[in-house]
Structure formats: structure tokens, C-alpha cells
Design an enzyme around this catalytic site. Structure first.
Site, PDB file in Angstrom:
ATOM      1  N   ASP A 277     -17.001  -5.322 -36.132  1.00  9.18           N
ATOM      2  CA  ASP A 277     -17.601  -5.239 -34.802  1.00  9.18           C
ATOM      3  C   ASP A 277     -17.564  -3.763 -34.392  1.00  9.18           C
ATOM      4  O   ASP A 277     -16.529  -3.245 -33.981  1.00  9.18           O
ATOM      5  CB  ASP A 277     -16.809  -6.113 -33.830  1.00  9.18           C
ATOM      6  CG  ASP A 277     -17.370  -6.046 -32.410  1.00  9.18           C
ATOM      7  OD1 ASP A 277     -18.255  -5.196 -32.157  1.00  9.18           O
ATOM      8  OD2 ASP A 277     -16.910  -6.827 -31.562  1.00  9.18           O
TER       9      ASP A 277
ATOM     10  N   THR B 267     -22.730  -3.748 -29.882  1.00  8.03           N
ATOM     11  CA  THR B 267     -23.492  -3.607 -28.644  1.00  8.03           C
ATOM     12  C   THR B 267     -24.515  -2.499 -28.892  1.00  8.03           C
ATOM     13  O   THR B 267     -24.441  -1.782 -29.893  1.00  8.03           O
ATOM     14  CB  THR B 267     -22.605  -3.169 -27.471  1.00  8.03           C
ATOM     15  OG1 THR B 267     -22.014  -1.917 -27.819  1.00  8.03           O
ATOM     16  CG2 THR B 267     -21.513  -4.185 -27.176  1.00  8.03           C
TER      17      THR B 267
ATOM     18  N   LYS C 246     -23.304   1.257 -25.658  1.00  2.00           N
ATOM     19  CA  LYS C 246     -22.123   2.120 -25.581  1.00  2.00           C
ATOM     20  C   LYS C 246     -22.484   3.466 -26.212  1.00  2.00           C
ATOM     21  O   LYS C 246     -23.394   4.130 -25.724  1.00  2.00           O
ATOM     22  CB  LYS C 246     -20.940   1.401 -26.215  1.00  2.00           C
ATOM     23  CG  LYS C 246     -20.584   0.104 -25.432  1.00  2.00           C
ATOM     24  CD  LYS C 246     -19.409  -0.663 -25.988  1.00  2.00           C
ATOM     25  CE  LYS C 246     -19.184  -1.940 -25.183  1.00  2.00           C
ATOM     26  NZ  LYS C 246     -18.096  -2.770 -25.734  1.00  2.00           N
TER      27      LYS C 246
HETATM   28  C1  LIG Z   1     -17.831  -4.086 -25.577  1.00  4.70           C
HETATM   29  C2  LIG Z   1     -17.429  -4.889 -26.752  1.00  4.70           C
HETATM   30  C3  LIG Z   1     -17.951  -6.174 -26.983  1.00  4.70           C
HETATM   31  C4  LIG Z   1     -18.713  -6.940 -25.941  1.00  4.70           C
HETATM   32  O1  LIG Z   1     -19.886  -6.467 -25.542  1.00  4.70           O
HETATM   33  P1  LIG Z   1     -20.623  -7.109 -24.271  1.00  4.70           P
HETATM   34  O2  LIG Z   1     -21.990  -6.563 -24.416  1.00  4.70           O
HETATM   35  O3  LIG Z   1     -19.877  -6.643 -23.072  1.00  4.70           O
HETATM   36  O4  LIG Z   1     -20.565  -8.591 -24.430  1.00  4.70           O
HETATM   37  C5  LIG Z   1     -17.633  -6.821 -28.165  1.00  4.70           C
HETATM   38  N1  LIG Z   1     -16.814  -6.253 -29.060  1.00  4.70           N
HETATM   39  C6  LIG Z   1     -16.265  -5.043 -28.854  1.00  4.70           C
HETATM   40  C7  LIG Z   1     -15.375  -4.479 -29.903  1.00  4.70           C
HETATM   41  C8  LIG Z   1     -16.535  -4.331 -27.699  1.00  4.70           C
HETATM   42  O5  LIG Z   1     -15.965  -3.142 -27.490  1.00  4.70           O
END
Ligand SMILES: *Cc1c(COP(=O)(O)O)cnc(C)c1O
Length: 422
Positions: free
Chosen positions: A204, A230, A233
Site C-alpha cells: 500500500d 491513494t 497525497k
Molecule cells: C491515506 C491512506 C489510506 C487511505 O486513503 P483514503 O483515501 O483516506 O481512504 C490507505 N492506506 C494508507 C497507507 C494511507 O496512508
């Protein structure tokens, strides 16, 4: 809606009440130092695509195989997003429909696991993410979750512990990646363990996908069966998610996302993702990604010079995690004091934290957003000085007011996006 404070917009006359809240947010983003590690400033082109008429369109299904008519432009934009994602990350297949990072993970869980099967992930308390199976998350209740953590001495992922737990628990899915881990991850090691125990390996990269896209850190893609992320970010796109995978996972993951857990794709956001991936393919994005890391490293070094302690001693990425235990302040109080001073960060648990999750002993500080404003090493040193001053004297309204006005002087010199006219 313009990102320049004071610029009139259609919304001002159409809905003054809603417009006021948007204006306030424009001001807030403009006049403060945004250092929440998961936030960034999307380009005007990305926001225009996100605000486009694609919001009106239903396009359930995938390009060429829709349940609705009139999907030719939708097919075109989704294929563009897919092709750009594949080029950007060098993967065999990309699903660009996930509404968010959490939904992307949910789809992977649904594709890979039967209810009750075992997942091995980094614990939230050591920098993992809720959606990796925390007890309050749906995944934590539908699947059997076991966690690995960080080594107490190095505050790095304890790979030996991870491998030992994997051999004992035989998980069907192993996950790495998190939201407060400042160091590089040994993806090859994870894959080796996954192969040994017959698990699927998911990375992830929600936090660091922009750094991967800009080739500023190594990519998990060659080592992972599936990669989720995502797009808002470090990747600096619209608020959304993506899933990248080997060909063997393409069908199960696509089916798990739709019709498995989602309905119609947000075609306006798919369009904005296409635009963002196009931006990330440009050489200027690679420069941006490298500067994000340089800024985080300089910020971290300057904080250490001021006497603050960083978890793991520093950073290889876009964020630092500050351990406040040597000062008489909690993460919650430090983050609130910094907000008064015009610096937005979030409280964050540090590894082996003794305080509750909503109090914590740490703050997480990131550089992606300020780097988009064009700030560099000099600004980071100045800001580190302000952060240290506030954290060491969190009750002083006078310190906060003085720094707040210095922050406003600094932010007045930078548009939200250095590469766009104000
Ligand atoms: C931010 C994040 C998510 C979730 O993303 P959302 O778009 O807020 O649902 C999932 N995994 C990790 C590691 C994250 O940092």
C-alpha cells in the site's frame, strides 16, 4: 473556485453561504503552513477535470464493457488514465476506479481473501493504516489480522519478526506500507517471505506513490503481486485511489472493485486522475519528488539541531515523526499549539507510545504541500526553528501569535502552486 484568496466566483452569487466556507478554506490553505504529510495542492488542471461534466455520467463497468449507453467519452478518459498509470508505474494492469485508498484496499481484500482468512500487516501503532485490519475497521472484523511491528532499537520494520510471524500464522495476504513510516521498505524481503509461505504480497504505497512516480525512491511494483495507492497525497492528484497489479490479478481485482464493492465510477475523478498521471510523467514532477525528500531531510536535521528526537533518527521520504517525550507536551497539545501558530500538522502515535491514540506522544510532519508552493531548504530551516519554539513552550500564546505573523509574511510570498500564476 479560484485558489487565490479574494477572487470572485460563480458560487459567490449562486450560494453565498457555501461560498463563504470555500473562501475560508482558500484563505486557510493560503495563509498557513500545510504540513500534514498526507496533504498536497492539486493543480488547476486536475481541479478543472474534477469539476467537469463527467460528474453527470453513469459508466458502471469498464471501458468497452459498460452497463450504460453514451459511454464513449468515458471510455476514452478511463483508457487514458489506465495507460498513463501503467506507463508511470510500469505495471501490467491498472484499475483506476477506486474511490479512495481505503476502498482500493477493501477491493484487494475482497479479491484475495475469504472471510476469516489471515492477514499479516504493520500495526497501526507502529505506523500502519486503519484499513489494514485495525479492530475498529471492517477488515479487522471480517478477517483474522496479525501484526508485525518495528524493532525497539532501530525503529525500523523488524523483518525477522515479520518472517517469523508469517511462518507461524501462514497468512493468505501480507501487507506493507503505512502512514507514518519515514524509512524505505525492503520490498524484496517481503516478497521472499510471501513466496515462502504462499501468501499474496500487497504494498500500500498511499503515502509515497508520488516519490515512486518521480523515481526518487525504489518502486514496490516489481516486487509486489498487487499495489494499492491513494492519488491525492505525494502523487498530487484528485482525492481518490488506484490499484496496480500483475496480469494474474487483473480479473479478480477488477471484479472485486466493481460489482464487488463499488457502483458507478466517479468519472470526473477518473478524468482528474488521467490529468494527474500526465503531470507526474513530466520531468518537472521528478524534480518535485526529489525536492520533497530533500526538504523533509533538511527539516528533520534542523529539528534535531534544536534538540527534538525523530523516530528512527531521520527520514528517507516526505515525512518525519517527532517523538515529544523529552518535552512536557503531548502530541495533541503540540499539534493544537502549532495550529495557533499557523502551522498545520497532526498528532501521531510513536512506536511503543504509552499515551492513548487520541492524545499520543508524537507529531507527524510532511513536506509535500509546501514543496508544491516552491519552498526549499532555507524555508525548511526557518520553519523547523518555529516548530521547535512552539513545542518547547506550548502554553505561550505570545510565542504562537508572533510566529503566526511570521508565517503569514512567509506564505504571502508563495502561491499554493509555484508552477502556476497566483
Ligand atoms: C491515506 C491512506 C489510506 C487511505 O486513503 P483514503 O483515501 O483516506 O481512504 C490507505 N492506506 C494508507 C497507507 C494511507 O496512508
Amino acid at each position: 473556485m479560484s485558489i487565490t484568496p479574494g477572487t470572485p466566483s460563480l458560487l459567490d452569487s449562486a450560494d453565498p453561504e457555501a461560498a463563504r466556507a470555500v473562501d475560508e478554506e482558500v484563505r486557510r490553505q493560503h495563509d498557513t503552513l500545510e504540513m500534514i504529510a498526507s496533504e498536497n495542492f492539486a493543480s488547476r488542471a486536475v481541479r478543472e477535470a474534477a469539476g467537469s461534466v463527467f460528474t453527470n455520467k453513469y459508466a458502471e463497468g469498464y471501458p468497452g464493457k459498460r452497463y450504460y449507453n453514451g459511454c464513449e467519452p468515458s471510455d476514452k478518459i478511463e483508457r487514458l488514465a489506465i495507460e498513463r498509470a501503467k506507463e508511470l508505474f510500469g505495471c501490467a494492469h491498472a484499475n483506476v476506479q477506486a474511490h479512495s485508498g481505503s476502498t482500493a484496499n477493501q477491493a484487494v481484500f475482497f479479491a484475495v481473501l475469504k472471510p476469516g482468512e489471515t492477514v499479516l500487516s504493520l500495526s497501526l501503532a507502529h505506523g500502519g493504516h486503519l484499513s489494514h485490519g485495525h479492530r475498529v475497521n471492517m477488515a479487522g472484523q471480517y478477517y483474522r489480522i496479525v501484526n508485525y511491528g518495528l524493532s525497539k532499537d532501530s525503529e525500523l520494520i523488524d523483518y525477522d519478526e515479520m518472517a517469523r510471524i508469517a511462518r507461524e500464522e501462514k497468512p493468505r495476504l501480507i501487507i506493507t506500507g503505512g502512514s507514518a513510516y519515514p524509512r524505505l521498505i525492503d520490498f524484496a524481503k517481503f516478497r521472499e517471505v510471501a513466496e515462502e509461505v504462499g501468501a499474496v504480497f500487497l504494498t500500500d504505497m498511499a503515502h509515497f506513490s508520488g516519490l515512486v512516480a518521480g523515481k526518487a525512491i525504489p518502486s514496490p511494483v516489481p516486487h509486489s503481486h498487487i499495489v494499492s495507492s491513494t492519488t491525492h497525497k505525494t502523487l498530487r492528484g484528485p482525492r481518490s485511489g488506484i490499484i496496480l497489479m500483475d496480469e494474474e490479478w487483473a480479473k479478480p481485482v477488477d471484479k472485486a472493485l466493481f460489482p464487488g464493492i463499488q457502483g458507478g465510477p466517479h468519472m470526473h475523478i477518473v478524468a482528474a486522475k488521467a490529468v494527474a498521471f500526465g503531470e507526474a510523467l513530466r520531468p518537472s514532477f521528478a524534480e518535485y519528488a526529489k525536492q520533497v525528500i530533500r526538504n523533509a531531510q533538511v527539516l528533520g536535521e534542523a529539528l534535531v539541531e534544536q534538540g527534538l528526537r525523530l523516530v528512527s533518527g531521520g527520514t528517507d521520504t516526505h515525512l518525519v515523526l517527532v517523538d515529544l517525550t523529552r518535552y512536557d507536551v503531548t502530541g495533541k497539545d503540540a499539534a493544537n499549539a502549532l495550529e495557533e501558530a499557523g502551522i498545520t500538522v497532526n498528532k501521531n502515535a510513536i512506536p511503543f507510545d504509552t499515551r492513548k491514540e487520541w492524545i499520543t506522544s508524537g507529531i507527524r510532519i510532511g513536506t509535500p504541500a509546501l514543496t508544491s508552493r516552491g519552498m526549499k531548504e532555507d524555508e525548511m530551516r526557518t520553519i523547523a526553528g518555529w516548530i521547535a519554539e512552539v513545542v518547547k513552550d506550548p502554553a505561550s500564546g505570545e510565542v504562537q501569535r508572533r510566529i503566526r505573523s511570521q508565517v503569514e509574511e512567509m506564505t504571502a510570498q508563495y502561491p499554493l502552486r509555484a508552477d502556476e500564476p497566483a
